[in-house]
Design a protein around this motif. Structure first.
Motif, mmCIF file in Angstrom:
data_model
loop_
_atom_site.group_PDB
_atom_site.id
_atom_site.type_symbol
_atom_site.label_atom_id
_atom_site.label_comp_id
_atom_site.label_asym_id
_atom_site.label_seq_id
_atom_site.Cartn_x
_atom_site.Cartn_y
_atom_site.Cartn_z
ATOM 1 N N THR A 5 -73.826 -29.828 27.208
ATOM 2 C CA THR A 5 -74.860 -28.967 27.773
ATOM 3 C C THR A 5 -76.238 -29.558 27.508
ATOM 4 O O THR A 5 -77.090 -29.589 28.400
ATOM 5 C CB THR A 5 -74.768 -27.551 27.170
ATOM 6 N N ARG A 6 -76.447 -30.047 26.300
ATOM 7 C CA ARG A 6 -77.734 -30.677 25.947
ATOM 8 C C ARG A 6 -77.971 -31.909 26.823
ATOM 9 O O ARG A 6 -79.070 -32.099 27.351
ATOM 10 C CB ARG A 6 -77.736 -31.063 24.475
ATOM 11 N N GLU A 7 -76.950 -32.745 26.971
ATOM 12 C CA GLU A 7 -77.066 -33.928 27.837
ATOM 13 C C GLU A 7 -77.483 -33.517 29.241
ATOM 14 O O GLU A 7 -78.405 -34.102 29.819
ATOM 15 C CB GLU A 7 -75.726 -34.681 27.914
ATOM 16 N N GLN A 8 -76.787 -32.526 29.782
ATOM 17 C CA GLN A 8 -77.074 -32.086 31.149
ATOM 18 C C GLN A 8 -78.503 -31.557 31.279
ATOM 19 O O GLN A 8 -79.174 -31.821 32.275
ATOM 20 C CB GLN A 8 -76.057 -31.026 31.583
ATOM 21 N N GLU A 9 -78.965 -30.813 30.294
ATOM 22 C CA GLU A 9 -80.325 -30.264 30.339
ATOM 23 C C GLU A 9 -81.368 -31.378 30.287
ATOM 24 O O GLU A 9 -82.355 -31.344 31.029
ATOM 25 C CB GLU A 9 -80.545 -29.280 29.192
ATOM 26 N N LEU A 10 -81.153 -32.365 29.416
ATOM 27 C CA LEU A 10 -82.114 -33.464 29.294
ATOM 28 C C LEU A 10 -82.137 -34.324 30.557
ATOM 29 O O LEU A 10 -83.200 -34.743 31.021
ATOM 30 C CB LEU A 10 -81.803 -34.314 28.069
ATOM 31 N N ILE A 11 -80.974 -34.567 31.119
ATOM 32 C CA ILE A 11 -80.887 -35.342 32.363
ATOM 33 C C ILE A 11 -81.524 -34.569 33.507
ATOM 34 O O ILE A 11 -82.289 -35.124 34.306
ATOM 35 C CB ILE A 11 -79.418 -35.723 32.660
ATOM 36 N N ARG A 12 -81.256 -33.283 33.579
ATOM 37 C CA ARG A 12 -81.835 -32.446 34.635
ATOM 38 C C ARG A 12 -83.366 -32.411 34.522
ATOM 39 O O ARG A 12 -84.066 -32.442 35.532
ATOM 40 C CB ARG A 12 -81.256 -31.021 34.583
ATOM 41 N N ALA A 13 -83.879 -32.393 33.309
ATOM 42 C CA ALA A 13 -85.339 -32.380 33.122
ATOM 43 C C ALA A 13 -85.978 -33.623 33.736
ATOM 44 O O ALA A 13 -87.062 -33.544 34.328
ATOM 45 C CB ALA A 13 -85.682 -32.275 31.642
ATOM 46 N N VAL A 14 -85.305 -34.761 33.613
ATOM 47 C CA VAL A 14 -85.829 -35.996 34.227
ATOM 48 C C VAL A 14 -85.757 -35.890 35.745
ATOM 49 O O VAL A 14 -86.727 -36.174 36.449
ATOM 50 C CB VAL A 14 -85.053 -37.240 33.720
ATOM 51 N N LYS A 15 -84.635 -35.456 36.252
ATOM 52 C CA LYS A 15 -84.440 -35.385 37.706
ATOM 53 C C LYS A 15 -85.337 -34.355 38.371
ATOM 54 O O LYS A 15 -85.709 -34.508 39.530
ATOM 55 C CB LYS A 15 -82.975 -35.089 38.023
ATOM 56 N N GLU A 16 -85.701 -33.321 37.631
ATOM 57 C CA GLU A 16 -86.503 -32.243 38.215
ATOM 58 C C GLU A 16 -87.983 -32.321 37.836
ATOM 59 O O GLU A 16 -88.751 -31.417 38.181
ATOM 60 C CB GLU A 16 -85.925 -30.891 37.802
ATOM 61 N N ALA A 17 -88.386 -33.357 37.162
ATOM 62 C CA ALA A 17 -89.794 -33.499 36.770
ATOM 63 C C ALA A 17 -90.668 -33.448 38.015
ATOM 64 O O ALA A 17 -90.382 -34.104 39.014
ATOM 65 C CB ALA A 17 -90.002 -34.800 36.011
ATOM 66 N N LEU A 35 -78.261 -40.726 24.188
ATOM 67 C CA LEU A 35 -77.004 -40.199 24.702
ATOM 68 C C LEU A 35 -76.457 -41.165 25.743
ATOM 69 O O LEU A 35 -77.125 -41.461 26.744
ATOM 70 C CB LEU A 35 -77.233 -38.827 25.349
ATOM 71 N N GLU A 36 -75.268 -41.655 25.512
ATOM 72 C CA GLU A 36 -74.694 -42.654 26.416
ATOM 73 C C GLU A 36 -74.593 -42.142 27.853
ATOM 74 O O GLU A 36 -74.759 -42.909 28.800
ATOM 75 C CB GLU A 36 -73.318 -43.095 25.903
ATOM 76 N N ALA A 37 -74.370 -40.855 28.029
ATOM 77 C CA ALA A 37 -74.285 -40.279 29.370
ATOM 78 C C ALA A 37 -75.611 -40.374 30.111
ATOM 79 O O ALA A 37 -75.657 -40.240 31.337
ATOM 80 C CB ALA A 37 -73.844 -38.817 29.284
ATOM 81 N N ALA A 38 -76.689 -40.632 29.403
ATOM 82 C CA ALA A 38 -78.016 -40.707 30.013
ATOM 83 C C ALA A 38 -78.333 -42.081 30.592
ATOM 84 O O ALA A 38 -79.320 -42.236 31.309
ATOM 85 C CB ALA A 38 -79.074 -40.348 28.972
#
Length: 170
Positions: A5-17, A35-38
């Protein structure tokens, strides 16, 4: 909050900036989270035309080291020379010999001088000891020929060529 969930939130923050500032802030947080997923998201940032965010993303990618190399090689933006230059800079910072062919091709043929400079630096920064011993002499010879070829480029390319390159190989 789970790690996913944390990974998804951090990735979404970049995509939605929605501004340069919010993008830089989101990329800084994502890169520092390690995070490797990032990795794919950080690589995508290279093509966003935001040098501050790209520099932070590249630093985050370099900290992943060899873990990020395969994704970098697969996700290089062939259509955006700025994004390509940042990806090559990250590969150069890692120094993994798996990037050898990509660095050679970029140094010899890319139309963008920023890509050529980054590739030239990368050839001088490879960790040769990570390459199979029987492949090193031929690879170093090819790298040397490519570096000599880049000497014919404008002086701005050569600014990034480490002097120790030739001494290291001889």
């Amino acid at each position: 909050m789970t790690n996913t969930t944390r990974e998804q939130e951090l990735i979404r923050a970049v995509k939605e900036a929605d501004s340069a500032y919010s993008l830089v802030k989101a990329v800084r947080i994502l890169a520092n989270a390690h995070l490797e997923a990032a990795i794919p998201t950080l690589i995508a940032v290279f093509s966003y035309n935001n040098p501050g965010a790209a520099e932070l993303a590249a630093g985050g990618i370099v900290r992943f080291g060899k873990t990020a190399v395969a994704q970098l090689l697969n996700l290089i933006d062939d259509y955006n020379y700025g994004g390509r230059a940042w990806a090559i800079r990250a590969l150069s910072g890692i120094g993994d010999p798996r990037a050898f062919d990509t660095l050679i091709e970029a140094a010899e043929t890319d139309f963008s001088m920023s890509v050529r400079r980054a590739a030239t630096k990368g050839l001088g920064s490879l960790d040769w000891e990570d390459m199979p011993k029987d492949k090193i002499p031929a690879a170093q010879e090819q790298a040397f020929k490519t570096l000599l070829l880049t000497c014919q480029d404008t002086p701005s390319v050569m600014v990034h060529l480490p002097f120790s390159v030739v001494r290291k190989w001889r």
